[in-house]
Design a protein around this motif. Structure first.
Motif, mmCIF file in Angstrom:
data_model
loop_
_atom_site.group_PDB
_atom_site.id
_atom_site.type_symbol
_atom_site.label_atom_id
_atom_site.label_comp_id
_atom_site.label_asym_id
_atom_site.label_seq_id
_atom_site.Cartn_x
_atom_site.Cartn_y
_atom_site.Cartn_z
ATOM 1 N N LYS A 35 32.873 -9.576 31.643
ATOM 2 C CA LYS A 35 32.048 -9.729 32.842
ATOM 3 C C LYS A 35 32.684 -10.673 33.861
ATOM 4 O O LYS A 35 32.685 -10.392 35.053
ATOM 5 C CB LYS A 35 30.662 -10.227 32.457
ATOM 6 C CG LYS A 35 29.842 -9.151 31.747
ATOM 7 C CD LYS A 35 28.454 -9.624 31.485
ATOM 8 C CE LYS A 35 27.652 -9.413 32.730
ATOM 9 N NZ LYS A 35 26.223 -9.549 32.562
ATOM 10 N N GLN A 36 33.221 -11.807 33.407
ATOM 11 C CA GLN A 36 33.700 -12.809 34.350
ATOM 12 C C GLN A 36 35.177 -12.655 34.684
ATOM 13 O O GLN A 36 35.562 -12.786 35.834
ATOM 14 C CB GLN A 36 33.440 -14.210 33.797
ATOM 15 C CG GLN A 36 31.969 -14.532 33.745
ATOM 16 C CD GLN A 36 31.718 -15.934 33.231
ATOM 17 O OE1 GLN A 36 32.631 -16.682 32.957
ATOM 18 N NE2 GLN A 36 30.455 -16.292 33.097
ATOM 19 N N TRP A 37 36.005 -12.437 33.712
ATOM 20 C CA TRP A 37 37.444 -12.387 33.961
ATOM 21 C C TRP A 37 37.892 -11.018 34.433
ATOM 22 O O TRP A 37 38.679 -10.888 35.351
ATOM 23 C CB TRP A 37 38.232 -12.772 32.728
ATOM 24 C CG TRP A 37 37.999 -14.161 32.232
ATOM 25 C CD1 TRP A 37 37.245 -15.146 32.830
ATOM 26 C CD2 TRP A 37 38.509 -14.733 31.048
ATOM 27 N NE1 TRP A 37 37.259 -16.273 32.078
ATOM 28 C CE2 TRP A 37 38.040 -16.047 30.962
ATOM 29 C CE3 TRP A 37 39.318 -14.255 30.033
ATOM 30 C CZ2 TRP A 37 38.355 -16.904 29.915
ATOM 31 C CZ3 TRP A 37 39.626 -15.108 28.990
ATOM 32 C CH2 TRP A 37 39.153 -16.414 28.943
ATOM 33 N N VAL A 38 37.416 -9.981 33.761
ATOM 34 C CA VAL A 38 37.848 -8.610 34.062
ATOM 35 C C VAL A 38 36.974 -7.985 35.145
ATOM 36 O O VAL A 38 37.357 -7.003 35.760
ATOM 37 C CB VAL A 38 37.835 -7.758 32.764
ATOM 38 C CG1 VAL A 38 38.281 -6.344 33.023
ATOM 39 C CG2 VAL A 38 38.701 -8.392 31.694
ATOM 40 N N GLU A 39 35.814 -8.568 35.389
ATOM 41 C CA GLU A 39 34.854 -8.059 36.375
ATOM 42 C C GLU A 39 34.538 -6.587 36.098
ATOM 43 O O GLU A 39 34.674 -5.721 36.960
ATOM 44 C CB GLU A 39 35.366 -8.257 37.798
ATOM 45 C CG GLU A 39 35.523 -9.707 38.190
ATOM 46 C CD GLU A 39 36.010 -9.894 39.607
ATOM 47 O OE1 GLU A 39 36.269 -8.903 40.313
ATOM 48 O OE2 GLU A 39 36.126 -11.059 40.017
ATOM 49 N N ILE A 40 34.083 -6.327 34.896
ATOM 50 C CA ILE A 40 33.839 -4.955 34.462
ATOM 51 C C ILE A 40 32.731 -4.270 35.264
ATOM 52 O O ILE A 40 32.656 -3.050 35.305
ATOM 53 C CB ILE A 40 33.552 -4.909 32.941
ATOM 54 C CG1 ILE A 40 33.813 -3.507 32.411
ATOM 55 C CG2 ILE A 40 32.146 -5.394 32.623
ATOM 56 C CD1 ILE A 40 34.081 -3.425 30.955
ATOM 57 N N GLU A 41 31.889 -5.053 35.932
ATOM 58 C CA GLU A 41 30.817 -4.473 36.745
ATOM 59 C C GLU A 41 31.223 -4.299 38.204
ATOM 60 O O GLU A 41 30.424 -3.886 39.028
ATOM 61 C CB GLU A 41 29.578 -5.362 36.667
ATOM 62 C CG GLU A 41 29.002 -5.457 35.267
ATOM 63 C CD GLU A 41 27.925 -6.516 35.155
ATOM 64 O OE1 GLU A 41 28.033 -7.564 35.816
ATOM 65 O OE2 GLU A 41 26.978 -6.282 34.402
ATOM 66 N N VAL A 89 46.588 -19.045 22.170
ATOM 67 C CA VAL A 89 47.037 -18.375 23.390
ATOM 68 C C VAL A 89 45.931 -18.486 24.431
ATOM 69 O O VAL A 89 44.753 -18.318 24.126
ATOM 70 C CB VAL A 89 47.362 -16.893 23.092
ATOM 71 C CG1 VAL A 89 47.565 -16.107 24.364
ATOM 72 C CG2 VAL A 89 48.571 -16.784 22.188
ATOM 73 N N ASN A 90 46.304 -18.767 25.654
ATOM 74 C CA ASN A 90 45.353 -18.794 26.758
ATOM 75 C C ASN A 90 45.088 -17.344 27.160
ATOM 76 O O ASN A 90 45.935 -16.701 27.777
ATOM 77 C CB ASN A 90 45.918 -19.607 27.917
ATOM 78 C CG ASN A 90 44.965 -19.739 29.065
ATOM 79 O OD1 ASN A 90 44.281 -18.789 29.431
ATOM 80 N ND2 ASN A 90 44.930 -20.912 29.655
ATOM 81 N N PHE A 91 43.910 -16.820 26.802
ATOM 82 C CA PHE A 91 43.636 -15.393 26.994
ATOM 83 C C PHE A 91 43.554 -15.021 28.466
ATOM 84 O O PHE A 91 43.949 -13.922 28.849
ATOM 85 C CB PHE A 91 42.359 -14.978 26.262
ATOM 86 C CG PHE A 91 42.227 -13.491 26.134
ATOM 87 C CD1 PHE A 91 42.869 -12.815 25.110
ATOM 88 C CD2 PHE A 91 41.498 -12.754 27.047
ATOM 89 C CE1 PHE A 91 42.767 -11.438 24.984
ATOM 90 C CE2 PHE A 91 41.387 -11.375 26.934
ATOM 91 C CZ PHE A 91 42.024 -10.724 25.902
ATOM 92 N N ALA A 92 43.059 -15.915 29.299
ATOM 93 C CA ALA A 92 42.987 -15.612 30.733
ATOM 94 C C ALA A 92 44.389 -15.405 31.297
ATOM 95 O O ALA A 92 44.631 -14.478 32.083
ATOM 96 C CB ALA A 92 42.267 -16.735 31.484
ATOM 97 N N GLN A 93 45.328 -16.257 30.892
ATOM 98 C CA GLN A 93 46.708 -16.097 31.339
ATOM 99 C C GLN A 93 47.342 -14.839 30.737
ATOM 100 O O GLN A 93 48.096 -14.138 31.408
ATOM 101 C CB GLN A 93 47.539 -17.330 30.969
ATOM 102 C CG GLN A 93 47.184 -18.554 31.774
ATOM 103 C CD GLN A 93 47.536 -18.372 33.238
ATOM 104 O OE1 GLN A 93 48.565 -17.834 33.574
ATOM 105 N NE2 GLN A 93 46.648 -18.830 34.108
ATOM 106 N N ALA A 94 47.021 -14.559 29.482
ATOM 107 C CA ALA A 94 47.549 -13.338 28.849
ATOM 108 C C ALA A 94 47.054 -12.098 29.582
ATOM 109 O O ALA A 94 47.817 -11.156 29.807
ATOM 110 C CB ALA A 94 47.123 -13.295 27.381
#
Length: 157
Positions: A35-41, A89-94
């Motif tokens: 929802k927040q990082w990928v903005e699936i909506e 691992v920093n998933f947001a950076q990945a």
């Protein structure tokens, strides 16, 4: 405190709900990522087809990132074994790094793909963060109250 509409305390003991809550945490974090990082909506079009394409592309990119991040995490655990903290691992950076290479990965031959994935795993393994257990702080949500979509995370170069 536990809020539920299940009133039969004998059949549904509170201690079992506490354990279930912690088991569910990984799934809740994945929803937050989507929802927040990928903005699936947040869709690029209004037709049913464009919504489906955006949705499935975002789920695919998140899943591929998770697979590569998992491989990178194994590498991080080996290289950071001597450090004071455990690292992850920093998933947001990945996710940002994967966005920059996803189309390229889909177009490569099998031989090229294997080499490119090795490079990508090494690249993602460089962006780590310490795991500090028991750390907590007060969170202020006042800045994001009126936003429909959160700001995109910074893109890695």
């Amino acid at each position: 405190m536990l809020i539920t509409n299940l009133m039969a305390e004998q059949a549904f003991p509170v201690d079992e709900f506490k354990e279930l809550y912690h088991l569910r945490w990984g799934a809740e974090e994945n929803y937050k990522r989507l929802k927040q990082w990928v903005e699936i909506e947040n869709f690029s079009g209004k037709s049913a087809l464009s919504v489906k394409q955006d949705f499935y592309a975002k789920v695919l990119s998140t899943n591929l990132t998770a697979v590569v991040a998992n491989s990178s995490q194994r590498q991080v655990e080996k290289t950071a074994a001597h450090r004071q903290h455990d690292y992850q691992v920093n998933f947001a950076q990945a996710l940002t790094k994967m966005k920059n290479t996803l189309i390229e990965l889909l177009l490569l031959s099998v031989q090229q793909l294997q080499r490119r994935l090795e490079v990508l795993i090494d690249y993602i393994a460089c962006t780590i963060e310490p795991i500090r257990k028991g750390r907590s702080y007060n969170r202020s949500c006042s800045k994001s109250k009126n936003r429909i979509f959160y700001c995109s995370y910074k893109r890695a170069k």
